[in-house]
Enzyme design. Sequence first.
Site, PDB file in Angstrom:
ATOM      1  N   TYR A  54     106.542 -59.508  15.658  1.00 20.65           N
ATOM      2  CA  TYR A  54     106.327 -58.677  14.537  1.00 20.65           C
ATOM      3  C   TYR A  54     107.356 -57.632  14.341  1.00 20.65           C
ATOM      4  CZ  TYR A  54     101.315 -59.985  15.234  1.00 20.65           C
ATOM      5  OH  TYR A  54     100.237 -60.594  15.597  1.00 20.65           O
ATOM      6  N   SER A 151      95.511 -67.432  20.843  1.00 19.56           N
ATOM      7  CA  SER A 151      95.400 -67.105  19.467  1.00 19.56           C
ATOM      8  C   SER A 151      95.379 -68.569  18.986  1.00 19.56           C
ATOM      9  CB  SER A 151      96.330 -66.202  19.055  1.00 19.56           C
ATOM     10  OG  SER A 151      96.181 -66.234  17.567  1.00 19.56           O
ATOM     11  N   SER A 205      92.366 -60.319  11.026  1.00 19.82           N
ATOM     12  CA  SER A 205      92.132 -60.304   9.736  1.00 19.82           C
ATOM     13  C   SER A 205      90.714 -60.310   9.372  1.00 19.82           C
ATOM     14  CB  SER A 205      92.789 -61.494   8.943  1.00 19.82           C
ATOM     15  OG  SER A 205      92.803 -61.489   7.504  1.00 19.82           O
ATOM     16  N   PRO A 206      89.905 -59.421   9.996  1.00 19.58           N
ATOM     17  CA  PRO A 206      88.405 -59.176   9.704  1.00 19.58           C
ATOM     18  C   PRO A 206      88.088 -58.795   8.370  1.00 19.58           C
ATOM     19  CG  PRO A 206      89.263 -57.262  10.874  1.00 19.58           C
ATOM     20  CD  PRO A 206      90.256 -58.172  10.914  1.00 19.58           C
ATOM     21  N   LEU A 207      89.167 -58.252   7.362  1.00 18.33           N
ATOM     22  CA  LEU A 207      88.982 -57.972   6.016  1.00 18.33           C
ATOM     23  C   LEU A 207      89.835 -58.726   5.237  1.00 18.33           C
ATOM     24  CD1 LEU A 207      89.287 -54.026   6.622  1.00 18.33           C
ATOM     25  CD2 LEU A 207      87.134 -55.528   6.543  1.00 18.33           C
ATOM     26  N   LYS A 215      89.319 -53.841  -3.175  1.00 19.22           N
ATOM     27  CA  LYS A 215      90.126 -53.088  -4.072  1.00 19.22           C
ATOM     28  C   LYS A 215      90.806 -54.114  -4.957  1.00 19.22           C
ATOM     29  CE  LYS A 215      93.871 -53.313  -0.746  1.00 19.22           C
ATOM     30  NZ  LYS A 215      94.857 -52.762   0.150  1.00 19.22           N
ATOM     31  N   ARG A 227      99.290 -54.688  -0.688  1.00 11.33           N
ATOM     32  CA  ARG A 227     100.111 -55.983   0.240  1.00 11.33           C
ATOM     33  C   ARG A 227     100.219 -57.242  -1.145  1.00 11.33           C
ATOM     34  NH1 ARG A 227      96.366 -55.888   5.415  1.00 11.33           N
ATOM     35  NH2 ARG A 227      97.001 -54.114   6.331  1.00 11.33           N
ATOM     36  N   GLY A 284      94.642 -53.475  10.617  1.00 13.57           N
ATOM     37  CA  GLY A 284      95.863 -52.730  10.380  1.00 13.57           C
ATOM     38  C   GLY A 284      95.612 -51.597   9.392  1.00 13.57           C
TER      39      GLY A 284
END
Length: 338
Positions: A54, A151, A205-207, A215, A227, A284
């Site tokens: 990252y 992962s 990435s739960p959202l 939004k 983003r 995040g």
Amino acid sequence: MDFRHLGRSGLIVSRVAYGNWLTRSSSRSEETELACVRAALDAGITTFDTADVYADGLAEESLGRALKGERREGLEILTKVFAPTGPGRNDLGLSRKHIRESIDNSLRRLDTDHVDVYQAHRFDPSTPLEETMEAFADVVHAGKAHYIGVSEWTADQLRRGHALARELRISLISSQPQYSALWRVPEGEIMPACEELGVGQIVWSPLAQGVLTGKYLPGRQWPQESRARDSNDGSPVLAPWLKDDVLARVQQLRPVADGLGLTIAQLSLAWVLQHPNVASAVIGASRPEQIADNAKAAGIRLEADVMAAIDAALGPVVSRDPGATRDSSPTAPDWRLA
């Protein structure tokens, strides 16, 4: 904040974890990162997820500085190894060489002598699994990690890795797949295998990269400083969700959330945390106040009628194909030489 054991291990993690993949991207300042970590701590979050790749290592460095002075025993720090961290042919993958070198570099950047969970960021088909697991065992037995995780491994890869971990007397306790009310791919094969093995999920990435905040509106320009407008901030991962049919379905969650006094984001996080195999969801943020709001999803229990309403709203645009997990990792044995 609520807490839960990670799988059948003794490790307890916060139900909402803080991840700095996007927060410490090339378009975010370290001041933002420090503020977001402080907001996470203030919200009761103790679990922090990052990776060596990252922001080319800057994410680990920033997280290490942000957590300096905190009681180390009161935190759960997770990082990952796999992706390229340099120009060399051996600067990637899950070889013994790369794992042994990468853990030392991660610990230096994080300014700690150990991580709680060291995770294989993807599966490496070019390295014998025995070599990979033996290298992870070396890391654990040297005291540089307490546990290991993976992962985006398939169910078969998980079973094989878990069996080798037991032989080597180390604990493979976590799986980190993408999972949200829009991306239910792990439910088909990954989660049943993990429940069988005693492995818990710390999902990313739960959202759905922010789409499940509501939004983004169909037929409208994307919000400023979102983003979707930032090519350095995960927009390629976000792009598949920015379709009018998906966005219209997400808007159908608004009356469901309003009826419970929640935001769409809180409703969506609560949905993820409802699954019994999910120990924690990684969030995040681009602003610290987002963390405070989203952390409130921990502890919310959704009734059966609410879960049914969410299913009805999103049903036609939900992704469920188990093959998508296989598609997310390299498959050719010689992929590193390409």
